[in-house]
Design a protein around this motif. Structure first.
Motif, PDB file in Angstrom:
ATOM      1  N   LYS A   1      -0.512   3.951 -17.160  1.00 15.78           N
ATOM      2  CA  LYS A   1       0.289   2.745 -18.333  1.00 15.78           C
ATOM      3  C   LYS A   1       1.299   3.057 -18.802  1.00 15.78           C
ATOM      4  N   MET A   2       1.816   4.359 -18.877  1.00 13.54           N
ATOM      5  CA  MET A   2       3.131   4.985 -19.896  1.00 13.54           C
ATOM      6  C   MET A   2       4.033   5.697 -18.948  1.00 13.54           C
ATOM      7  N   MET A   3       4.814   6.217 -19.626  1.00 10.89           N
ATOM      8  CA  MET A   3       5.677   7.032 -19.049  1.00 10.89           C
ATOM      9  C   MET A   3       6.056   8.456 -20.545  1.00 10.89           C
TER      10      MET A   3
ATOM     11  N   GLU B   1       3.552   5.307  -5.903  1.00 12.75           N
ATOM     12  CA  GLU B   1       3.201   5.124  -7.576  1.00 12.75           C
ATOM     13  C   GLU B   1       1.883   6.367  -7.887  1.00 12.75           C
ATOM     14  N   THR B   2       1.217   6.438  -7.126  1.00 16.43           N
ATOM     15  CA  THR B   2      -0.046   7.450  -6.976  1.00 16.43           C
ATOM     16  C   THR B   2       0.605   9.011  -7.452  1.00 16.43           C
ATOM     17  N   SER B   3       1.625   8.798  -6.321  1.00 12.77           N
ATOM     18  CA  SER B   3       2.113  10.109  -6.086  1.00 12.77           C
ATOM     19  C   SER B   3       2.842  10.507  -7.790  1.00 12.77           C
TER      20      SER B   3
ATOM     21  N   THR C   1       6.815  -0.696 -15.456  1.00 15.95           N
ATOM     22  CA  THR C   1       6.180  -1.656 -14.187  1.00 15.95           C
ATOM     23  C   THR C   1       7.587  -1.317 -12.777  1.00 15.95           C
ATOM     24  N   ILE C   2       6.050  -1.739 -11.797  1.00 16.66           N
ATOM     25  CA  ILE C   2       6.526  -1.010 -10.437  1.00 16.66           C
ATOM     26  C   ILE C   2       6.658  -2.331  -9.655  1.00 16.66           C
ATOM     27  N   LYS C   3       7.345  -3.225  -8.635  1.00 21.04           N
ATOM     28  CA  LYS C   3       7.410  -3.607  -7.851  1.00 21.04           C
ATOM     29  C   LYS C   3       8.030  -3.540  -6.942  1.00 21.04           C
ATOM     30  N   GLY C   4       7.283  -3.400  -6.014  1.00 24.79           N
ATOM     31  CA  GLY C   4       8.341  -2.753  -4.687  1.00 24.79           C
ATOM     32  C   GLY C   4       9.301  -1.381  -4.790  1.00 24.79           C
TER      33      GLY C   4
ATOM     34  N   GLU D   1       1.393  -0.930   0.234  1.00 28.90           N
ATOM     35  CA  GLU D   1       0.040  -0.152  -0.029  1.00 28.90           C
ATOM     36  C   GLU D   1       1.047   1.370  -0.078  1.00 28.90           C
ATOM     37  N   ARG D   2       1.968   1.358   1.025  1.00 29.10           N
ATOM     38  CA  ARG D   2       2.799   2.502   1.106  1.00 29.10           C
ATOM     39  C   ARG D   2       3.257   2.776  -0.752  1.00 29.10           C
TER      40      ARG D   2
END
Length: 272
Positions: free
Chosen positions: A78-80, A39-41, A94-97, A33-34
């Motif tokens: 989905k995009m940068m 990631e939302t930020s 993609t982000i994982k931790g 969640e953190r």
């Protein structure tokens, strides 16, 4: 006499994201969640590159963008995209931790007269897919400033530091409406209650079908104030793609909307 040119902008391919399930335990869930909050930020800010560290751990010159602007990363779900180079680069991510990966960037196809800028663009395009880790913290030099700093680490040991600047959606607290405005080549004198000899932009709204065909053209009207991100050049007619934000609790004499430039989709040099 008129000479017309259009800005041809190639679409950037969107890359799919794989969903990752977190282990079902309280500590892993909290950690997930953190990272999700952070990631939302990522999507709430424009990330402007202000410092780099070389693979030897020593400070290195920041990569300059076009016209002295800072190279800027923008994230969606989905995009940068990378702005302020010769072309706009786009990549899936993609982000994982604490781990981050970017796909190989695709690019618009504009040629740039500045060879150094082209080299910088190529260097950024090669470096991004080697990203390994990311982290976010408050700006070290401004403890009272909530603007965060994003750090990207790469496989060769080099790092980028990017300062967050809130997006228009973050600043205005709502999602925008998409509007197309045609801006006439010349400003015109208009009556302003506070500013004598005021010169207004002259605009009209254009509507398009889903297939991109023009379906309606509105009446010309004066535009008081400014379109955020747009600088008008006398003698140039433009069609702008605008993000329009509705404002709440504004003074009676103030506009209830804020227009932010998303893209110049057409330009025409108009000479007398």
């Amino acid at each position: 006499m008129k000479s017309t040119f259009k800005l041809a902008i190639s679409s950037l391919a969107l890359m799919g994201l794989a969903a990752c399930a977190a282990p079902n335990n309280s500590s892993s869930t909290a950690g997930s969640e953190r990272h999700m909050d952070k990631e939302t930020s990522l999507q709430a800010y424009h990330w402007r590159l202000f410092a780099t560290t070389g693979k030897d751990g020593q400070p290195a010159p920041a990569i300059p963008g076009i016209g002295g602007e800072q190279v800027t990363l923008n994230f969606s779900d989905k995009m940068m995209s990378v702005d302020n180079l010769c072309n706009t680069l786009g990549s899936g991510y993609t982000i994982k931790g604490p781990k981050i990966t970017f796909t190989s960037p695709v690019s618009t196809l504009k040629m740039c007269a500045d060879p150094e800028l082209m080299r910088n663009e190529q260097a950024v395009g090669k470096l991004l897919p080697t990203a390994t880790d990311w982290s976010m913290a408050k700006a070290d030099s401004a403890p009272d400033n909530p603007a965060p700093v994003l750090t990207l680490s790469f496989s060769d040991g080099s790092k980028w530091r990017l300062k967050g600047e809130p997006t228009a959606t973050t600043r205005y607290g709502s999602e925008p409406t998409r509007v197309f405005l045609e801006v006439a080549a010349q400003r015109e004198a208009c009556s302003h209650p506070l500013i004598p000899n005021y010169q207004c932009l002259k605009v009209r709204e254009i509507q398009y079908s889903d297939s991109g065909l023009k379906t309606r053209t509105g009446e010309w009207m004066y535009y008081y104030g400014d379109i955020e991100g747009y600088t008008h050049t006398p003698g140039v007619r433009n069609v702008l793609r605008i993000d329009r934000y509705e404002l709440k609790n504004v003074p009676a004499d103030a506009s209830s909307k804020a227009d932010v430039l998303d893209m110049v989709v057409e330009s025409e040099q108009v000479s007398k």
